[in-house]
Enzyme design. Structure first.
Site, PDB file in Angstrom:
ATOM      1  CB  THR A  84      -0.918  -0.005   1.236  1.00 55.87           C
ATOM      2  OG1 THR A  84      -1.832  -1.078   1.095  1.00 55.87           O
ATOM      3  CG2 THR A  84      -1.679   1.281   1.397  1.00 55.87           C
ATOM      4  CE1 TYR A  88      -5.878   0.670   0.459  1.00 52.71           C
ATOM      5  CE2 TYR A  88      -4.112  -0.292  -0.828  1.00 52.71           C
ATOM      6  CZ  TYR A  88      -4.764  -0.137   0.369  1.00 52.71           C
ATOM      7  OH  TYR A  88      -4.318  -0.789   1.487  1.00 52.71           O
ATOM      8  CB  THR A 124       0.450  -3.564   6.281  1.00 52.18           C
ATOM      9  OG1 THR A 124      -0.833  -3.623   5.625  1.00 52.18           O
ATOM     10  CG2 THR A 124       1.037  -2.168   6.183  1.00 52.18           C
ATOM     11  CG  ASP A 125      -2.380  -7.753   3.597  1.00 54.48           C
ATOM     12  OD1 ASP A 125      -3.070  -8.182   2.659  1.00 54.48           O
ATOM     13  OD2 ASP A 125      -2.671  -6.745   4.263  1.00 54.48           O
ATOM     14  CE  LYS A 130      -3.081  -4.911   7.968  1.00 55.12           C
ATOM     15  NZ  LYS A 130      -3.048  -5.020   6.490  1.00 55.12           N
ATOM     16  CD  GLU A 166      -5.700 -27.631  26.722  1.00 56.24           C
ATOM     17  OE1 GLU A 166      -6.087 -26.959  27.692  1.00 56.24           O
ATOM     18  OE2 GLU A 166      -6.289 -28.673  26.340  1.00 56.24           O
TER      19      GLU A 166
HETATM   20  N1  DGL Z   1      -2.501  -5.819  -0.362  1.00 62.02           N
HETATM   21  C1  DGL Z   1      -2.002  -5.448   0.951  1.00 62.02           C
HETATM   22  C2  DGL Z   1      -0.483  -5.658   1.013  1.00 62.02           C
HETATM   23  O1  DGL Z   1       0.168  -5.412   0.007  1.00 62.02           O
HETATM   24  C3  DGL Z   1      -2.313  -4.023   1.243  1.00 62.02           C
HETATM   25  C4  DGL Z   1      -2.092  -3.702   2.677  1.00 62.02           C
HETATM   26  C5  DGL Z   1      -0.976  -2.706   2.900  1.00 62.02           C
HETATM   27  O2  DGL Z   1       0.106  -2.769   2.273  1.00 62.02           O
HETATM   28  O3  DGL Z   1      -1.187  -1.880   3.797  1.00 62.02           O
HETATM   29  O4  DGL Z   1       0.017  -6.064   2.080  1.00 62.02           O
END
Ligand code: DGL
Length: 355
Positions: free
Chosen positions: A38, A52, A118-119, A191, A312
């Site tokens: 992103t 986006y 971020t993923d 995250k 467990e």
């Molecule tokens: N498609 C996600 C990624 O590239 C978008 C999330 C982001 O980068 O904030 O990880």
């Protein structure tokens, strides 16, 4: 009008170049490795903060968008790849990790910033935390809003990341993650929100510090080994062992587990409910898989807390490994790297208590 004599002109030019050179010498050399996400995304309008397109803007454009970088570092950019990070693969990680190590071995590179979606940012950060062979700062940075959005967080996050990567304070701290004026350690950051700018947190165990001033302020360090202190070396690796994650839930069945094993998984991370509990319908298949040589790591879907060995399940008897406090996606990374060294479960368990 007084005309400059040649000697005066040459002296003035020399003095200017010396002054510039001294100033430039004082600035750290930071390389920005861009991978997409992103932070490199664009939206249809300034109010598009979801829906986006990620990974559309190149590294030089990212750098040009933050002219203030030239005041804090001598920055160079490389586009290692350009992907949305949900599509990150082991191959990408090996390419990136080797490039980082090559660059950090160069005396003229003081630190590295990696721009990333971020993923899977937390996963790449932890992978690098285990394989980077330098004490120089490596800082991963992303954004929750594309650069085209109102109050885009990418530019200030990138500025902060370069600041940290060029700082003395960040040396020897392990791989870092910097978003929202916060500094997190790669091992424990995660995250926590699908879309808000404060998404990255280190719940319970705590982040390492802040950027303010603008300066990097550290208040904690990781207690676990990282970077130069790990036993993992990817320099001659072209592939990582196949490790997959099965998710625990009510009414769970062993179909996914057995499908992963049939597809060649050498290790399985079981993201169990609670303290890594094993559903009655799945436990026999996990035991059979272990008996057939698949390494089983018990982790938890819960997100925080220690996965207790012999809690467990009787891990000693079943010859399972437990993930300690690593979330399932990070347990998968450590198991993959651990299995490049050994399949001995006692050795693997040592690694989960060490890294
Ligand atoms: N498609 C996600 C990624 O590239 C978008 C999330 C982001 O980068 O904030 O990880």
């Amino acid at each position: 009008m007084q005309r400059f004599k040649p000697a005066q002109f040459i002296f003035t030019l020399f003095a200017f170049l010396m002054a510039f050179s001294v100033h430039a010498q004082k600035l750290p050399n930071v390389t920005i490795l861009a991978t997409g996400g992103t932070i490199a995304g664009t939206g249809a309008s300034s109010t598009t903060t979801v829906g986006y397109t990620a990974a559309t803007v190149g590294v030089q454009q990212l750098i040009n968008a933050v002219p203030e970088l030239s005041k804090i570092a001598t920055v160079t950019g490389e586009q290692v790849f350009q992907i949305a990070s949900e599509s990150m693969t082991n191959d990408h990680w090996l390419t990136l990790g080797k490039r980082v190590n090559t660059l950090l071995a160069q005396p003229n590179v003081d630190g590295i910033v990696i721009t990333h979606g971020t993923d899977t940012l937390e996963e790449t950060a932890y992978f690098l935390n285990l394989v980077v062979k330098s004490r120089k700062p490596v800082v991963l940075v992303g954004a929750m809003r594309p650069g085209t959005a109102l109050s885009a967080d990418g530019p200030i996050n990138l500025y902060n990341a370069v600041l940290i990567a060029g700082s003395q304070e960040a040396i020897g701290k392990g791989v870092l993650v910097a978003l929202g004026d916060q500094i997190h350690g790669a091992r424990d950051v995660t995250k926590t929100n699908t879309s808000t700018p404060d998404s990255f947190k280190t719940p319970e165990l705590g982040m390492l510090g802040y950027i303010q001033g603008p300066k990097a302020h550290f208040y904690h360090t990781s207690t676990r080994k990282h970077t130069v202190d790990t036993e993992f070396d990817i320099s001659n690796l072209s592939v990582l062992p196949q490790v997959d994650i099965v998710y625990g839930y009510a009414n769970m069945n062993p179909v996914a587990l057995n499908a992963f094993i049939a597809a060649g998984a050498k290790g399985i991370v079981h993201a169990g409910t609670g303290d890594g509990s094993l559903a009655a319908k799945v436990k026999p298949d996990l035991i059979a898989a272990r008996k057939n040589g698949t390494v089983i790591v018990r982790a938890s879907r819960v997100g925080n807390g220690i996965l207790a060995r012999n809690g467990e399940a009787n891990d000693d008897e079943l010859d399972f490994v437990v993930a300690d406090t690593l979330n399932p996606q990070k347990a998968r990374i450590l198991l993959m790297l651990g299995m490049t060294k050994t399949t001995n479960t006692k050795e693997l368990q040592r690694m989960f208590y060490m890294y």
